[in-house]
Design an enzyme around this catalytic site. Sequence first.
Site, PDB file in Angstrom:
ATOM      1  N   ARG A 128       0.732  -1.050  -0.021  1.00 23.18           N
ATOM      2  CA  ARG A 128       0.063   0.056   0.045  1.00 23.18           C
ATOM      3  C   ARG A 128       0.871   1.344  -0.032  1.00 23.18           C
ATOM      4  NH1 ARG A 128      -5.563  -1.601   2.894  1.00 23.18           N
ATOM      5  NH2 ARG A 128      -6.271  -2.474   1.189  1.00 23.18           N
ATOM      6  N   GLN A 133      -0.941   2.162  -6.040  1.00 28.34           N
ATOM      7  CA  GLN A 133      -2.481   2.516  -5.789  1.00 28.34           C
ATOM      8  C   GLN A 133      -3.381   1.965  -7.089  1.00 28.34           C
ATOM      9  OE1 GLN A 133      -2.624   6.343  -4.146  1.00 28.34           O
ATOM     10  NE2 GLN A 133      -4.054   5.742  -2.666  1.00 28.34           N
ATOM     11  N   ASP A 136      -3.976  -1.676  -6.946  1.00 28.35           N
ATOM     12  CA  ASP A 136      -4.380  -2.314  -5.924  1.00 28.35           C
ATOM     13  C   ASP A 136      -5.889  -2.627  -6.212  1.00 28.35           C
ATOM     14  OD1 ASP A 136      -5.412  -3.146  -3.327  1.00 28.35           O
ATOM     15  OD2 ASP A 136      -5.049  -0.971  -2.587  1.00 28.35           O
ATOM     16  N   SER A 139      -8.438  -2.973  -3.082  1.00 34.34           N
ATOM     17  CA  SER A 139      -9.281  -2.074  -2.759  1.00 34.34           C
ATOM     18  C   SER A 139     -10.473  -1.839  -3.848  1.00 34.34           C
ATOM     19  CB  SER A 139      -8.336  -0.943  -2.891  1.00 34.34           C
ATOM     20  OG  SER A 139      -7.599  -0.516  -1.788  1.00 34.34           O
ATOM     21  N   TYR A 235      -3.206  -1.080   7.304  1.00 28.68           N
ATOM     22  CA  TYR A 235      -4.199  -2.094   8.012  1.00 28.68           C
ATOM     23  C   TYR A 235      -4.348  -2.148   9.683  1.00 28.68           C
ATOM     24  CZ  TYR A 235      -4.050  -4.683   3.383  1.00 28.68           C
ATOM     25  OH  TYR A 235      -4.153  -4.913   2.145  1.00 28.68           O
TER      26      TYR A 235
END
Length: 382
Positions: A128, A133, A136, A139, A235
């Site tokens: 992360r 991004q 990802d 997500s 997290y």
Amino acid sequence: MIAGVITETQAGERRVALVPSVVPMLAKVGVSTLVQQGAGVAAGFTDAAFAEKGAEIAPSPDDVVRRSDVLVRVRVSPEGTDAGRRDLELLRPGLVVIAFLDPLNEPGLARSLAAKGVTALSIELMPRITRAQSMDALSSMATIAGYKAVLLAANSLPRMFPMLTTAAGTVTPARVFVIGAGVAGLQAISTARRLGAPVEAYDVRPASKEQVQSVGAKFVELPIEASDTEDKSGYAKAQDESFYRRQREMMAKVVAGSDVVITTAAVPGKRSPVLVTEDMVAGMQPGSVIVDLAAERGGNCELTKADQAVVAHGVTIFGPTNLPATVPYHASFMYARNVTTFVTHLVKDKQLTLDMDDEITRETLVTRDGQVVHERIRGLIG
Ligand SMILES: NC(=O)c1ccc[n+]([C@@H]2O[C@H](COP(=O)([O-])OP(=O)(O)OC[C@H]3O[C@@H](n4cnc5c(N)ncnc54)[C@H](O)[C@@H]3O)[C@@H](O)[C@H]2O)c1
């Protein structure tokens, strides 16, 4: 270089790993796309649409695997199932596989992939960091799950979400409580707000308060302070049982006053904490709905059963484990974009290059040269 796509094998899976619009993006870095006939149909992408963008269509999964350098999948079916056995049989030494491999929860699959001589990169392990991004997919899929969880609740709730002032009188709005305000939770809040419900939310990470408020929900303040709540990736860290007990006691009143509770509280690689007990369910109004997005790893509600709708004390508890597959067009679109950015990142001079000095490669690479190479997964296997 050829990137191959086959029809997903897991029961109920309707997504496809690549979509027609990414085919030219891969072609730009020298990667051709080979798609099994019909692989995208369940997600709304026809063979003709793939072919129009320059993909080649192959008649069978064996054909795709034989000719591909990289096999891009959404998931590999779990070991011990017929689909899982077929998935493993299909692979060949030297092949690179990119997929959700769930190595933190199913480390045995990593061992089997290594034994097959496959080089495997796991999408869940994407670091992360800002640079990653756009790769990802965890997500992306959480965004879809959060959205669809609210629709599931709205569809089953015997009430409407918005407040309406009508000639027949005023309809009071449904009250929604979201537990866990990560990617899925924030999207659940936004979706419930769009449907007109007042929303409350809670998360152990103090940083989430501002995010909850920015999407229009009220943050539930609990007079308990979790220690050391967040790891370096953002997290949540697991708390001890006495923390969860106090959290349950303090949330009981909010749960009882809610028509819809959406739980998303997960701790990577760990069983999900039980945050809603049977007593708390019994305290809710009949007709209320719980959607437990943590169902895959035990669930946040004591009564949750994965992929079932349980009715207890007049409350319906849903435990869906794969909501993204119920929105297969956009789930495939988002997954394909994330994975294409990842493949593009790995390709240097038209060759897939595994540079272990690169954090993105190092963190996602699970197996190579017949070995499980990821330290954390090696630890889990022992
Ligand atoms: N590239 C990036 O920088 C990047 C990408 C994605 C997410 N993130 C951030 O990472 C964080 C976690 O996101 P996620 O959605 O992947 O998390 P997740 O799916 O692992 O967990 C869902 C949420 O549950 C919360 N939770 C855990 N235990 C709880 C408890 N006992 N009570 C209440 N809530 C509890 C977590 O804090 C998290 O917000 C978020 O802040 C998110 O914005 C950063």
